[in-house]
Scaffold this active site. Structure first.
Site: not given
Ligand code: BMP
Length: 257
Positions: A93
């Site tokens: 990001k």
């Molecule tokens: P998880 O499924 O464990 O919640 O992880 C989601 C992943 O996607 C994380 O790596 C987070 O940084 C990324 N992410 C997110 O969750 N929401 C966004 O809007 C953008 C992201 O990059």
């Protein structure tokens, strides 16, 4: 329309080489799963990649989440990507002035195929990506148009302006990070949709989840990011297979509509 064409058909319409490669590989592997490997140690990442790497089209990293990350991990990850045939997306990001973005993009693309970035600094930060000196492999950025977390500060005009920038810089933008079907008439872009788990809900730090089928059908996601639902599952391989299956059948329903 983007949502009704197959990934393979769309790969020919992509202007960015990484978008083209991702769409092609989704068609070949019959997978629209991007796995987010947010794990504390490198050995845990390697263990998970060996279990689920063949189910994923893209492996998304936060290299600075991994406590013992060292430069040699870059080469190891490249080898794992070749062995399991996946693309590496570093979710860094980026969000800074053009000159800074240019240097960061050049350094990080030595091992990552794609990077995520914020559009906060406007068009010149994308111009910097365009002018960065990178090797000949397909590279590109996913620009954050919307976030999955509760209370985030992105407004509707910011999202709209971000979609306009994506179109203006279609040669370097592989797609948008988004929660809704933006760019509906632009089949060459890939919508990367995070915030997905087996059940709708959230965590205790603002993350919000939709189900795999909602991510594809209601939210318009192409490449769906799943992290902890897989990495913290008792059986990551089995869970990855199940989610992969749910995501792919939702996509097949979408293009059949
Ligand atoms: P998880 O499924 O464990 O919640 O992880 C989601 C992943 O996607 C994380 O790596 C987070 O940084 C990324 N992410 C997110 O969750 N929401 C966004 O809007 C953008 C992201 O990059």
């Amino acid at each position: 329309r983007r949502l009704w064409l197959s990934y393979s058909e769309r790969s020919a319409l992509a202007k960015n080489p990484l978008a083209c490669r991702i769409l092609q590989l989704m068609g070949e592997k019959k997978s629209n799963l991007c796995v987010a490997l947010d794990v504390p140690n490198w050995s845990e990442l390697v263990r998970l990649v060996n279990l689920i790497g063949s189910d994923a089209v893209v492996v998304k990293t936060h290299y600075d989440y991994i406590k013992d990350w060292k430069p040699s991990c870059q080469d190891e990850l490249t080898k794992l990507a070749a062995a399991h045939n996946f693309i590496v997306l570093e979710d860094r990001k980026l969000g800074d002035i053009g000159n800074t973005i240019m240097g960061q993009f050049e350094t990080l693309t030595s091992w990552a195929d794609g990077l995520t970035m914020h559009s906060i600094c406007g068009g010149d930060s994308l111009k910097a990506v365009r002018e960065a000196k990178v090797d000949s492999r397909p590279h590109g950025v996913f620009v954050v148009a919307e976030l999955s977390s509760q209370g985030n500060l992105i407004s509707a005009p910011y999202t709209k302006k971000t979609t306009e920038l994506a179109k203006e810089f279609e040669d370097v933008v592989a797609g948008l990070v988004a929660q809704n079907p933006l760019l509906e008439n632009e089949p060459g872009f890939v919508q990367l949709t995070p915030g997905v788990s087996l059940k709708a809900g959230g965590d205790n730090l603002g993350q919000k989840y939709v189900t795999p089928s909602d991510a594809v059908l209601a939210r318009g996601g192409d490449l769906i990011v799943v992290g902890r639902a897989i990495t913290r599952s008792i059986n990551p391989k089995e869970t990855a297979r199940q989610i992969r299956q749910e995501l792919w059948s939702a996509y097949e329903r979408r293009i059949a509509e």
